[in-house]
Design an enzyme around this catalytic site. Structure first.
Site: not given
Ligand SMILES: NC(=O)c1ccc[n+]([C@@H]2O[C@H](COP(=O)([O-])OP(=O)(O)OC[C@H]3O[C@@H](n4cnc5c(N)ncnc54)[C@H](O)[C@@H]3O)[C@@H](O)[C@H]2O)c1
Ligand SMILES: [Zn+2]
Length: 467
Positions: A224, A246, A288, A330, A340, A344, A348, A351, A355, A368
Site C-alpha cells: 500500500r 502520474k 514536450e 511542469k 488534473e 494540468r 496535453n 495530445h 493520441h 509519443h
Molecule cells: N507519467 C507521466 O506523466 C507521463 C508523461 C509523458 C509520458 N509518459 C509515458 O512515458 C512513456 C514514454 O517514455 P519514453 O519516451 O521515455 O519511452 P521509453 O521509456 O520507452 O524509452 C525510450 C527508449 O529509450 C531507451 N532508453 C532510455 N534511456 C536511454 C538512454 N539513456 N540511453 C539509451 N537508451 C535509452 C529505452 O530503453 C527505450 O527503448 C509512455 O509510456 C508514456 O505513456 C508518462
Molecule cells: Zn506527452
C-alpha cells in the site's frame, strides 16, 4: 463563431509569481473545473490558493543569461515540486551518479501538532526526524534490458557508496511500451516479495517513461505504498513523465488506463545519460519541451528558437537548461493542480490529435513525441482557423518542429474517420463534448475548452487528411 464560456485561460507566467491576493486568480477557476466562467487570454499574475501548499518552486534564471557552453559537473540545479508535505526536489546536472550524497541525502522533517486548551490555543512541537531519500536498508532498482548494461552499476554504486548498510536488489524488465502491462508489473512484485522487502524499502525507477510509470505504480501499490525515487534517462522522462506523480500501466483496451497519483521522494536527472539516447528519442522528448513554451512560457519558446541547433547537437548546458526550465513549468502546474482537475490538462496540448495518431497508426510506429508534434500542429491550425492566434505563431510552430526534425503532419494513412473515432473516446470528452487545448492570444497562452466552432475542427481534420 461560438462564444467562449466554460473555458479558462491558462497562461500562468512561469517563474513570475505575484503575491497579491487581489490579482485575478485563474487557478481557483481552474480547480473548480469547467464551471468556471470565461476569462480572456493574456498573461495574468497568480497567487496560489491558500491551503493547497506553500511556495512556488524553481530557481528562476533569466532565460538569455544562461551560458550554453561545455559540460559543467558540480552542484546540481534543484527545482522543487511544491506539494506541501509531499514536496520533493528534482536534481539536474552532469555527473550526478558520482554524487552519492544526493540519493543518500539526509532529509529533515518536522512534525508539528496543534493542541487546543479551553483557554487558549497553542502550538506543540511534537518531534523532528532525519531521513534519507533512500529509506530503509533495502532498495530495489527497476530498469530494463537496454539501460541496465549502461547505468545499473553506476546507480547501485551511488546508492551504496559509503553506506554499506543498504543492500540493492534489481529487476531487469524487457524493453518497450508493449511491456508496460500487468504481467510485467508482476515481475516487479515477484522480486520485491522474494527479496522480503518491507514497508521501509525504496523503489528506484531507472529508465525512460515506461519504467518510471511502471515502477511508480509498483511503489504506490506494494504494501500500500513504499518510498520511491525516479532516475529518468530519456528527455521525455526528464522533462515530463518523472515529474508530477502520474504512474500506471496500459490495458489492452487503452493506454495508461490503470494507475495512481504517487509522488516520488526525489527525482535525480543525470544529464550525462542522454549521451547514449538515440537521436529519434531525443527529438521525441523535445516535442514536450516545445509544448511548455507554447502553452505558458513564451520566453522559453524564444530561447528554444535560438538554441534548437544546440539541443539537437546535445550541447550539455543547453540540454540542462531546457530540462530545468521544463521541470519548472511542469512543477508549477502540478503544484497548482496535482490531480488534473483542470489546469494540468493544458499539458496535453496536441495530445488529443496525437493520441489518435498513436492509436490509429498503431503503437510503436511513431514515438509519443512525434505524434504529439503533429498533434500540436493540428491544434495550432485549428486555433488559427478560430481566429484565436495570428499566422506568425502558426509559422513559428512549423519552423521549430521542422528544425527539431519532428513531423508537422499526421501519417498519410490517417483519415478523418480514424481521428474522429479515437477522439470520441478521449479522456477529455465530457457530456459528449470534446474539450481541446487550443492556443489563444499572444504566444504562451492557451485555453482548455469545449466551446469552439465545430467547423474549425472539421476543417482542420480535412486539411490534414487525404480522406
Ligand atoms: N507519467 C507521466 O506523466 C507521463 C508523461 C509523458 C509520458 N509518459 C509515458 O512515458 C512513456 C514514454 O517514455 P519514453 O519516451 O521515455 O519511452 P521509453 O521509456 O520507452 O524509452 C525510450 C527508449 O529509450 C531507451 N532508453 C532510455 N534511456 C536511454 C538512454 N539513456 N540511453 C539509451 N537508451 C535509452 C529505452 O530503453 C527505450 O527503448 C509512455 O509510456 C508514456 O505513456 C508518462
Ligand atoms: Zn506527452
Amino acid at each position: 463563431m461560438a462564444s467562449i464560456s466554460n473555458a479558462f485561460s491558462l497562461s500562468l507566467p512561469c517563474n513570475r509569481i505575484a503575491n497579491s491576493s487581489s490579482d485575478f486568480n485563474p487557478i481557483t477557476s481552474a480547480l473548480s473545473g469547467l464551471d468556471s466562467g470565461e476569462f480572456s487570454p493574456g498573461r495574468v499574475a497568480v497567487s496560489k490558493p491558500s491551503g493547497i501548499g506553500g511556495r512556488i518552486c524553481a530557481n528562476a534564471t533569466p532565460v538569455m543569461d544562461q551560458p550554453v557552453g561545455e559540460k559543467s559537473s558540480g552542484a546540481p540545479t534543484i527545482v522543487e515540486v511544491d506539494l506541501g508535505n509531499r514536496s520533493y526536489p528534482i536534481y539536474i546536472g552532469s555527473g550526478l551518479f558520482d554524487q552519492p550524497e544526493l540519493l543518500q541525502k539526509l532529509v529533515y522533517s518536522l512534525r508539528l501538532v496543534f493542541r487546543f486548551s479551553q483557554r487558549s490555543s497553542y502550538l506543540v512541537l511534537m518531534g523532528c526526524s532525519f531521513d534519507r531519500h533512500v529509506h530503509g536498508k533495502k532498495v530495489i532498482v527497476v530498469t530494463n534490458t537496454t539501460i541496465a548494461p549502461l547505468y545499473l552499476d553506476k546507480v547501485v554504486e551511488a546508492l551504496t557508496k559509503g553506506n554499506t548498510a543498504v543492500s540493492v536488489e534489481y529487476v531487469i524488465l524487457p524493453d518497450g511500451e508493449k511491456f508496460k502491462d500487468m504481467d510485467t508489473l508482476m515481475k516487479v512484485f515477484d522480486k520485491a516479495i522474494e527479496s522480503r522487502l518491507d514497508r521501509r524499502c525504496t523503489f528506484v525507477a531507472l529508465g525512460g517513461g515506461v519504467i518510471g510509470d511502471m515502477c511508480g505504480f509498483a511503489a504506490a501499490s506494494f504494501l500500500r505504498g513504499v518510498n520511491f525515487i525516479q532516475i529518468p534517462t530519456t528527455v521525455m522522462a526528464q522533462v515530463d513523465s518523472s515529474v508530477g506523480g502520474k504512474t500506471g500501466i496500459n490495458h489492452p483496451l487503452g493506454k495508461n488506463l490503470i494507475g495512481a497519483f504517487y509522488q516520488p521522494q526525489c527525482v535525480l536527472i543525470d544529464t550525462d545519460t542522454l549521451d547514449t539516447l538515440p537521436d529519434r528519442e531525443l527529438a521525441s522528448g523535445l516535442a514536450e519541451v516545445i509544448k511548455y513554451g507554447l502553452i505558458r512560457d513564451a520566453e522559453f519558446f524564444e530561447w528554444q528558437e535560438k538554441n534548437m541547433e544546440k539541443l539537437i547537437a546535445r550541447n550539455p548546458n543547453a540540454l540542462a537548461y531546457a530540462i530545468k526550465r521544463s521541470c519548472e513549468n511542469k512543477a508549477e502546474v502540478v503544484s497548482f493542480d496535482e490531480k488534473e482537475s483542470g489546469l494540468r490538462a493544458t499539458l496535453n496540448l496536441g495530445h488529443t490529435f496525437g493520441h489518435a495518431i498513436e492509436t490509429g497508426f498503431g503503437y510503436g510506429q511513431w514515438l509519443h513525441g512525434e505524434a504529439v508534434a503533429a498533434g500540436m500542429v493540428m491544434a495550432v491550425d485549428m486555433s488559427y482557423r478560430l481566429g484565436w492566434i495570428d499566422s506568425s505563431i502558426v509559422k513559428r510552430v512549423d519552423d521549430i518542429l521542422l528544425h527539431t526534425k519532428l513531423p508537422t503532419a499526421p501519417p498519410e494513412t490517417m483519415t478523418v474517420e480514424m481521428f474522429k473515432s479515437v477522439m470520441a473516446v478521449d479522456k477529455k470528452v465530457a457530456d459528449g463534448l470534446l474539450r481541446l487545448i487550443l492556443l489563444k492570444g499572444p504566444l504562451g497562452n492557451c485555453v482548455f475548452t469545449g466551446e469552439y466552432d465545430r467547423k474549425a475542427l472539421d476543417d482542420t481534420l480535412s486539411a490534414f487528411c487525404k480522406s
